[in-house]
Structures are given as C-alpha cells and as structure tokens.
Design a protein around this motif. Structure first.
Motif, short mmCIF file in Angstrom:
data_model
loop_
_atom_site.label_atom_id
_atom_site.label_comp_id
_atom_site.label_asym_id
_atom_site.label_seq_id
_atom_site.Cartn_x
_atom_site.Cartn_y
_atom_site.Cartn_z
N PRO C 216 0.85 -1.32 -0.04
CA PRO C 216 0.03 0.10 -0.08
C PRO C 216 0.80 1.37 0.03
CG PRO C 216 -0.88 -1.62 1.47
CD PRO C 216 0.47 -2.10 1.08
N GLU C 217 1.80 1.43 0.96
CA GLU C 217 2.45 2.55 0.87
C GLU C 217 3.23 2.72 -0.33
OE1 GLU C 217 2.25 2.12 5.16
OE2 GLU C 217 4.37 1.84 4.77
N VAL C 220 1.27 3.94 -2.97
CA VAL C 220 0.76 5.48 -2.67
C VAL C 220 1.79 6.50 -3.07
CG1 VAL C 220 0.17 6.84 -0.77
CG2 VAL C 220 -0.96 4.93 -1.27
N GLN C 279 -11.22 2.58 1.91
CA GLN C 279 -9.95 3.72 1.84
C GLN C 279 -10.44 5.23 1.51
OE1 GLN C 279 -6.96 2.83 2.69
NE2 GLN C 279 -7.91 0.72 3.23
N ASP C 281 -7.75 7.18 0.51
CA ASP C 281 -6.85 7.57 -0.39
C ASP C 281 -6.89 7.09 -1.74
OD1 ASP C 281 -4.43 7.44 -2.10
OD2 ASP C 281 -3.31 8.16 -0.19
N LYS C 283 -5.42 6.04 -4.43
CA LYS C 283 -4.26 5.36 -4.85
C LYS C 283 -4.65 3.98 -3.87
CE LYS C 283 -0.37 7.05 -6.88
NZ LYS C 283 0.92 7.97 -6.62
N ARG C 284 -4.69 4.21 -2.62
CA ARG C 284 -4.88 3.18 -1.85
C ARG C 284 -5.82 2.11 -2.39
NH1 ARG C 284 -2.34 2.27 3.51
NH2 ARG C 284 -0.97 3.99 3.80
N ALA C 287 -4.81 0.21 -4.99
CA ALA C 287 -3.74 -0.77 -4.36
C ALA C 287 -4.40 -2.17 -3.98
CB ALA C 287 -2.86 -0.01 -3.17
N TYR C 288 -5.32 -1.80 -2.95
CA TYR C 288 -5.98 -3.04 -2.42
C TYR C 288 -6.85 -3.74 -3.40
CZ TYR C 288 -4.47 -1.87 2.23
OH TYR C 288 -3.50 -1.66 3.43
#
Lengths: 102, 482, 476
Positions: C216-217, C220, C279, C281, C283-284, C287-288
């Motif tokens: 995730p990070e 992001v 989420q 965010d 982008k998160r 991501a997930y």
C-alpha cells in the motif's frame, strides 16, 4: 632432556605468559602494558629454547632469535607511539584515551 | 626442519625468483626513502607515489610469471604456488589502489615515509601468504603489523594517535598469543613446517590448546567476532589510505594463512573438532558485523563493520575445505577488494585537509552536488550488498554454491540473513545521497582535487562490472604441500 | 535482437543522463521512442530463435539464455513495452530526465525477467528490478518508510530466490531450464526447500497476503507512471514465476501446496476487496483492489485447471492494462488537484469530461464489465474453478467481484461526481498527449474483452499451459 625437566620449563613459560596477559589486561599504564607484551614474547622464547633442546633441533633457537629481534622493534615503535599520544598529558593512563569509543 | 641435509639444499635462482616480487617491493620502499633525500621540495609526494606504484606494477609482472611456475623455495620455507600468488596479487592491487590516496595525508606528514611503510607492510603481508613454516609466517606477520602501527599514527589528529596506541597494544598482544600457540605447536610436533601438523601425536591435549591459541590470534587479526572490537575504532582513527590498506591487504594475508592451515595442515581425523569453531565464528561475524553496521554514522566505521561481515562470508566459503570453496573465496576476496577500495576512493575524493569525508552528513544530497561521485558510491555499495549487475552478486552466488555444495546449509542461510541485514546499512547511505533536498542545489563545479581517486574509482568500477558479468575465477589455486 | 529488448532500454536509460538536466520534453520523447521501438521489436520478434551464450561452467552450468517465443513471456513483454510507452508520455514530476531514465531501466530489467530462459539470468534481473523502484522511492518521495518496506520485503525475496537458484544449480547441475530441456529430478528434501525459496520470492513480489505489507505505501508514494509499471507488470513477475517455473519444475510441491496458497489467495482476494471499500486515499483503493485481483489470479493458477489457467493469463494481461490505465488516470487527478483524499475531491467530471471518461472506462474494466478485458478473464477463471470443483472459492470470487463494483464506483463517484469542492483549483482537462497515451491501453482492453482468444489464435499456447495440462489429470 628428560620429560620432567621439559615440563618444568613449559610450566614456567606458561606462568610467565599468563603474567604477561594479566599485565596487559589489568594495568592501566601503557608502559606497563607494553612490558606485559614483552613478557608474553619472552615466555615464548623460553618455551622455544626448551622445546628446541628437547627435540634436538636448531629451529627453536633460530626462531627465538627472530622473536627477540621483533620484540625489540615492537618496543621501539610502541614507545614512540606512547610518547606521541601522552605527549602533553599529566599522567600516563590508557583510561584517558577515550576519543574513540570502544 | 633445518638439519644438515636441508642446509645442503643449494639455493638456486629459482628460489630468488619465487621471492622476487617481495624483494622488489621491499627494495622499492628503500628506493622511495633514498630518493626522497635527493629530491627538491614540492615533488616529494607525487614522486614517492610514482616510485611506489612503479615497484608494485613491476612486482605484479613477476607475480604473473610466478603463477605458472609453482615452486617451494628455500627448502619449503616459502611456497610460491598459485594459491599464494593470487593472494599476493590481491595485496599488490590493494596497495596500489591505497597508494592513490596518499595525497589525503596531512601536509606535514612525510609521504615518503608513509609510502615506504605501506610497501613494507605489503611485503610483510605477501610473505605471510607464501609462508611454508611458522618462522616465515611470524616474520611476515610482524613486519606487516609493525609497519601498520607506525602508519596508523601518522596524522596529527588525536584520534589517529589513539588509534595507533589501541592497535599497538591489542594487536601485539594478539601476536604474542599467536606466537605462543605456534611455539606449542612446535613443541608438540617438533617441526615448524605446516606439513608437519598433519600428523600430530595422538592424545596430546597441548595440540588442541596450541591450535586454539593460534586461531585466536588469526581471528583477532581478521577481525572476526568476538575479537573484532578493536577494528572500527582503529579504522576510524587511522588515516584513509591506511584504513583502505588494512581493510583489504591485512585481511588477505591473514586469510591466506587461515586457508593454508585449513587446507594443508589440518589432519583429516580432527577436522570437525578443530574447524567447527571457525564456522561458528564466521557465522557470528556475518550476522553481528552487519548488525553493528546499521547504526554507524561514520563511513569508515561502517565499512569496518561491514568488512567484518564480508570476511565472515569468505571464511564460510572455506567450510568443508573444498577446492571449489577456495576458488570462490579467492574470487570473492578480489570482488571485496575492488568494491571496498572503490568506496574508499569515493571517500578520498570527498576529503580535504579539514575533514576526511567520512562523516555521513557530508554525503547528504551528494547526488545533486556531484552526481558522478554519488553514482560511483552507489554502485560500490550495491556491489557490497550483493545486488546485480555487480561482482558482488556473482560473488555471493558462487559463495552460496560452494557452501551448499559442501553441505553446510545453515551457513548458506546465515549468509543470506547477513546480506539482508547489510543491505539496509548500504541503502541508508544511498538514501542520504539521493534524498530530495529542501532547496534547489546547483551542481557544484568539480573542486580542484587530484585526479588520483578518480583513477581508482574508474579501475574499481570497471572491475566490479566486468567481473560481475564474466567472473574470472582463479583456477590453479590449491596450496602446495611440501 | 532479443537481448536488445533488455539492453536497449537499460543503455538508453543510462545514456539519457547525457541530456541536460532540464530537457524534460526531450527526455520524455526519447523514452517514448525507445519504448515504442522495443514494442515493435517484440511484436515482430515472436519467431526469433533463443539467444544463448555460455556463461558459467562451475559450480553449475549457467548460460545467458534469453528467448521470446510466443507464450506468456511474449505477451507480458509486449504489455510491458506498451505500458512503458504510455506511462513515459505522461510523466509530470520534478527531474523528468532522471525519472525517465529510471523508468527505462525498470523496463529493461523487467524485460530481462520475462525473457530469461535460465534461472540465474532470471534471478539476476529479478534482483535488478528492485533498484530503479527503490531509487525512485528515495529520490521522489518525502517519507522513507515506503522505500524501506519495499526494500526489505523485496530484498528478502530476492535473496531467497538467489539461494534457491544456487541450490537448484548445485542439485541439478544446471540452471538453464526455463521453458525447455528435460526437467531435472531433485531429491525430495532439496526440491522442497528450493521450491520454498522460489515460492517465497514469488509470493512477496506479487504480493500475496500476508506478504503484502510493502504494497500500500509503495503504491501510494510512487509517482503515477512508475506505480503503473510496478502494479501493472512487476506484480505479474511473481505470477509468471509460479506458472513458468513452479508449475513446471516443482509440480509435486505445487500440488502439495495448493490448499495453502489457495487459501492465501482467497484471503487476499477478500481482504483486498474489503479494504478497498473503506480507503480514503484514491491510490490506496486501487492498491488494495490490485491485491484482490492478484489473489484471484493466484487462485486460478493454483487450481491447475486448463480453463482457469487460460483465464489467468487473459486476466493477467487485462489487469495489467486496466491497472496502468487506472493509475495513470489517478495520477492525472493527483497532479491536477494536488490531493489524493477522496473526501476532498469531487465533481471533477463537470469540468474535466475527458478525464472522467478515461477514469470510468478504466474503472469499468476493473470491475469486470462484459466486453472489456477484465470480464473475459474473470469469466474464464470462474468457469475453470467451477469445473475444477472449487465451488466455494467460485462463490467467494463472485461475491468479491460484486464488492469490486462497489469500490470502483465509489472511487469514480468520489472523484468525478458529486458537488464540486470549493477549495481545490480547477485545472485543464486531459491534454492531447495524455489522451493519446491512454488510447492504446483502452484499445487493448476492448480487444481482450471481445476476443480473448487472440492470445492463442494461430499461436501455440504458452509453455506453462502445455505443461500444466497433464497435471490436471493427476489432480482429478
């Protein structure tokens, strides 16, 4: 040389060796520590000569000469370094040598 | 054993051939000192370095010749075989590259003296690698150590002098311990030749004691855990060229001794009992050396600790005493040589009279100020970390293969763990160099430094990339048994 | 020629540093041209013979052996080049020249991973792959946590892969075994441990729950073009490894681990879907969702059923395409609005119709609208799973697909619809270049959606599918 005699010499050299080790570890004066090192080297010399005689070979004697020479050179360099480090110090004590943390 | 029969062994030209590289280098040191007397002021530094480099290159030429003609010189006292020639070559290379940083010495230090001492230290280390008996081993060891004690103190910084004192006291004690071990070995077997240790009298506890003392001395000089405490302090205090030399050449010399004992002088029956502590110590070094590197903020200390880990990898490669392991250990030694000296070259390029360029803070934003230097440093750090396309990657692969081949699976796993830990330490430096700066930084013009470190950086980079893609592993390197 | 696919981008990236520091447009143009050239070479090179140079003789035989072929590797390299081309065209970060160079280095090393026919070459490029991403993470992102997490996870995976490769070489005598040659027979203990090493590396790279901590990070923090490549293609490297290396060389061990990895895949599938729903965010969210989709693909791979494997391959490509499109689109949003927080965004669709169009297209592809690539992949996978008898996994996957619709639409709604936020600046709509960059991706998504058999029409199925087919008989 009888075995008993040999073991006497070896025991003596071991005692000298450990005295030298104790000197290096326990004393705080670098000159005395250097003396301890010299003691260790001379303990080896003693053992060398004894073993050489026991085995009947010349190698030990020659080795001992070598060690004596090296010990002399080491003492010279060591003393020079000690002088340089404790040049302006009031007392000669390795506990003062603390810039580089162990 | 020097008996009457041995004395009748005529000393031929071949004996001197075997020793020629060492004689050339030691003679070169003398020449440096003599020339220094008759040179005008101002030309001292560059001329000493040039003379030193010349004698090293010439000696290297002789070494290449000796590689193909193994010979036991002086009745087995000095063994010039592929094994020792490769180690000697490594030492010559390390000295050559270290000489390129001599300009970082302070102005008032006599560079001729420094160069001469470095050359003598090199010849002592080379003597150690070819030693066939304990006498020559001790001679080479002490020549190396004494020269280094003096070299460590050749700066007016208080830290340098204290480093010299610390090194002197601890190292001379270690030498004395090792000597006592050698003496007891002589006492037990009646001979000083390495080959005599293959047949110790059975059931004599003194033999194990002697070996133990000997190995303690070896581990100390190599900086293996737990005898490594002196290394970071001494490396930090000593002047840069001396640190560079110590981190490669002393270790190369000592590794040669260790390897010779393991491969030639360990009786087969006792191998497991005698060698197990060495693997344990290697494993400890791999982990603890790299762990300690994580928190360092001085690059010399960091490289010292990481060097402990790297030497741990090499010693692990000797596991099982396989021929493959020896070859790959030698290859990794060369890899370590180029990567470490490359990193030191970058530090040298950043150093000036005020600061040796080893503090991590001076690397902040280096990528923006001096991108080529940062790229070079990153390349060497990536190599030390074992990432491709460097020789570090290839070297680690070969080390892993040899350790797995010998059956020491746990050592291989620990090697990986140590590498993983070390990557964080190296990546930290890379991050400091490449992190975005708060304010726009203009790439500074190259300050007028000597081009010498750049020569070293160039040589090392080419070697690191080239050897990584095409590993030149030395082949005929099993040590001679006399 | 095949080596040019690897060395071309790498050398091109290095040469890019010869350009002046501020030559943004020139750097982008060079990058696009290089990627385009690589794409052309790939598409025309399916019949090129493998290239092999003798490399190591001892301790085991390793050759520099690369090959394109016509199977999964071919499609992944084509996808890689296409996505790189599209991503480079829209780079909008400081220090464009350096960033483009690192993108090209990433492209070259990932090409190396998919083209490798020797395990050592594979391991080399696998480790090399993480350097450009790490350098971007430390050079272009504020906090270093993402960089360290990425580094630690992936380095551990890479080193384990190296250890496993060395062990394989020692045990089997050679590492020149990907996709060709007799399958070496290893003793059971060695095989188990070597397989564990490979599997760990693949699990970390994909990533699969529970080794997803770095994802995730990293997703992001990375700027949009790079995260598009990482999530779109680098994640496929692990799945490619499972298909081409694990199933072929370690079939027994894979069979044994099917329940374990299958469960991990399902957990990731569900966990990713649920997390994406909550989420804040943008982008998160993606991501997930990526974690969820990759879990589905892994599930299909683990089943070993031929239809599911076909579906996995289709979905891998589709996922690559729509993920790249999504991240590029979100990148546009981030660059324009300066924020990624859903609650602060909104109503962009009013003033930026083209951006809204692009994002809805990508979101629909992601949630599996029929006619787009995602749907055909999912359909094949679900059918395959059902045929293999994995009923409850099929049901779970179906449910998660529904959840996917929910979070994708939530994403779209949150950014494009709703009241316009007052405190955010209104920026211009997508420029011509940005639209042009998205068109090839959209076209391929549609193509995959209407005709998924284009992947195998007139072309031999991938090596993995060939080898995997007999395995299904053993399973049943």
């Amino acid at each position: 040389m009888a075995v008993g005699e040999l073991s006497n010499y070896v025991t003596l050299s071991a005692v000298l060796f450990f005295l030298g080790v104790a000197g290096v570890i326990l004393r705080r004066n670098p000159l005395v520590m250097l003396m301890g090192v010299e003691l260790m080297l001379n303990a080896s010399n003693l053992a060398l000569v004894a073993f050489s005689r026991a085995w009947g070979s010349m190698v030990g004697h020659i080795f001992a000469f070598l060690v004596i020479t090296v010990a002399a050179a080491e003492a010279a360099i060591g003393l020079a370094i000690i002088v340089v480090v404790f040049h302006r110090s009031a007392r000669v004590d390795v506990d003062d040598v603390t810039i580089l943390k162990g | 054993m020097i008996t009457a029969a041995a004395l009748q062994h005529a000393i031929t030209a071949a004996d001197w051939e075997a020793l020629r590289p060492i004689i050339w280098i030691a003679g070169g040191a003398l020449a440096v000192l003599l020339f220094d007397l008759c040179l005008p002021r101002g030309a001292h530094r560059i001329s000493s370095v040039l003379l030193g480099v010349t004698s090293l290159v010439w000696a290297g030429g002789f070494l290449v010749r000796n590689y193909h003609t193994p010979y036991a010189a002086f009745g087995g006292a000095f063994l010039s075989d592929g094994f020792s020639v490769v180690f000697q070559g490594a030492i010559v290379l390390a000295t050559l590259l270290s000489l390129l940083f001599v300009y970082t010495f302070e102005e008032r230090i006599s560079s001729a003296g420094a160069v001469a001492l470095l050359l003598w230290a090199a010849s002592g280390a080379m003597l150690m690698t070819g030693a066939g008996n304990l006498l020559i081993l001790f001679l080479g060891l002490e020549l190396l150590s004494l020269a280094l004690y003096a070299l460590c103190g050749m700066a007016s910084r208080r830290a340098a002098r204290e480093a010299a004192l610390k090194y002197l006291l601890l190292s001379s004690m270690a030498s004395a311990v090792m000597l006592y071990g050698m003496v007891l070995l002589f006492g037990v077997t009646g001979s000083v030749n390495f080959s005599a240790f293959l047949a110790p009298p059975p059931g004599n506890p003194l033999y194990l004691v002697a070996l133990g003392l000997f190995y303690v001395g070896v581990a100390f000089k190599l900086g293996l855990v737990p005898f490594h405490i002196w290394m970071p302090d001494v490396f930090e205090g000593a002047p840069l060229p001396v640190t560079a030399f110590m981190s490669v050449a002393t270790k190369a010399g000592m590794l040669a001794v260790l390897a010779r004992i393991i491969y030639v002088a360990t009786p087969a029956g006792l191998a497991n009992k005698v060698l197990l502590p060495i693997w344990v110590v290697a494993a400890l070094s791999m982990i603890i050396g790299n762990l300690a590197a994580l928190s360092q903020s001085n690059l010399k200390r960091l490289l010292a600790y990481s060097g402990i880990g790297q030497i741990g990898y090499i010693v692990a490669a000797f596991a099982g005493a396989t021929a493959l392991g020896l070859r790959y250990a030698l290859f990794y030694l060369l890899a370590y040589l180029f990567m470490t000296l490359g990193a030191f070259a970058v530090i040298a390029a950043l150093s000036d009279q005020a600061d040796e360029g080893a503090r991590l803070v001076s690397y902040a934003g280096l990528a923006h100020r001096r991108p080529m230097l940062a790229a070079a440093m990153s390349f060497f750090l990536i190599g030390l970390a074992g990432l491709p396309p460097t020789v570090g990657f290839m070297g680690k692969l070969l080390l892993l293969s040899s350790v797995l081949n010998a059956g020491y699976i746990s050592l291989a796993v620990l090697l990986i763990v140590g590498t993983a830990i070390s990557i964080y330490a190296y990546a930290k430096i890379i991050r400091v160099m490449y992190a975005p700066m708060r304010h726009e930084v203009v790439a500074g013009a190259m300050s007028a430094t000597w081009p010498l470190p750049w020569i070293a950086i160039a040589i090392c980079s080419v070697a690191v990339l080239g050897l990584g893609l095409y590993p030149l592993v030395p082949s005929a390197v099993l040590p001679l048994v006399k | 020629m095949i080596t040019a696919l690897i060395l071309g981008p790498i050398l091109g990236g290095l040469l890019l540093f010869a350009l002046p520091r501020t030559a943004d447009a020139a750097a982008r143009a060079c990058g696009v041209v290089l990627a385009l050239a690589a794409l052309v070479v790939t598409l025309t090179g399916s019949t090129l013979p493998d290239e092999s140079i003798a490399w190591l003789q001892r301790p085991f035989i390793a050759n520099y052996h690369v090959g394109l072929g016509q199977g999964l590797g071919f499609w992944l390299v084509a996808l890689l080049n296409l996505c790189t081309m599209c991503a480079i065209a829209v780079i909008k970060v400081p220090r464009v020249r350096d960033f483009t160079a690192l993108m090209l280095l990433l492209e070259g090393s990932m090409a190396g991973v998919f083209l490798a026919r020797d395990l050592l070459v594979f391991a080399l490029f696998w480790d090399l792959m993480l350097l450009p991403v790490f350098l971007v993470l430390i050079g272009w992102c504020g906090h270093a946590t993402a960089a360290w997490k990425y580094l630690i996870y992936n380095v551990l995976g890479g080193l384990t892969l190296l250890l496993a490769t060395a062990a394989f070489g020692i045990a089997a005598g050679t590492t020149d075994v990907i996709g060709h040659g007799p399958i070496p027979v290893l003793t059971p203990t060695w095989a188990a441990w070597i397989f564990a090493g490979f599997a760990f590396a693949f699990l970390v790279k994909t990533p699969v729950w529970p080794f997803h901590g770095w994802m995730p990070e990293t997703y992001v923090e990375l700027p949009a073009p790079m995260v598009a490549l990482v999530s779109g293609i680098q994640s496929k490297a692990g799945l490619y490894g499972f298909l081409v290396i694990a199933w072929v060389l370690f079939a027994e061990q894979m069979h044994a681990m099917v329940p374990v990895f299958g469960s991990l895949a399902v957990i990731g599938l569900v966990y990713g879907g649920c997390m994406a729903l909550v989420q804040s965010d943008i982008k998160r969210v993606v991501a997930y969702s990526s974690l969820s989709h990759l879990g589905l693909i892994l599930l299909a791979i683990m089943s070993g059923q031929p239809l599911a494997l076909q579906g996995a391959i289709v979905y891998m490509l589709a996922h690559g395409l729509f993920n790249v499109a999504l991240f590029l689109g979100l990148g546009f949003v981030e660059v324009r609005e300066g924020t990624r927080v859903l609650s602060r965004l909104g109503g962009l669709g009013v003033s930026n119709p083209r951006l809204a169009g692009a994002l809805i297209f990508a979101a629909l592809a992601a949630l599996g609208l029929p006619g787009l690539g995602g749907f055909s992949g999912e359909l094949l996978i679900l059918t395959g799973l059902y045929q293999a008898g994995d009923y409850w996994q099929t049901i779970v996957a179906l449910l998660v697909i529904i959840v996917a619709a929910a979070y994708m639409l939530r994403l779209f709604q949150g950014t494009m619809q709703g009241p316009v936020s007052d405190d955010l600046p209104q920026r211009p709509d997508l420029s011509a270049v940005e639209v042009l960059a998205l068109i090839p991706l959209a076209a391929m998504i549609v193509l995959l959606g209407v005709n998924p058999s284009v992947l195998s029409s007139g072309v031999e199925p991938s090596n993995a599918v060939i080898h995997a087919l007999p395995l299904q008989k053993e399973r049943a």
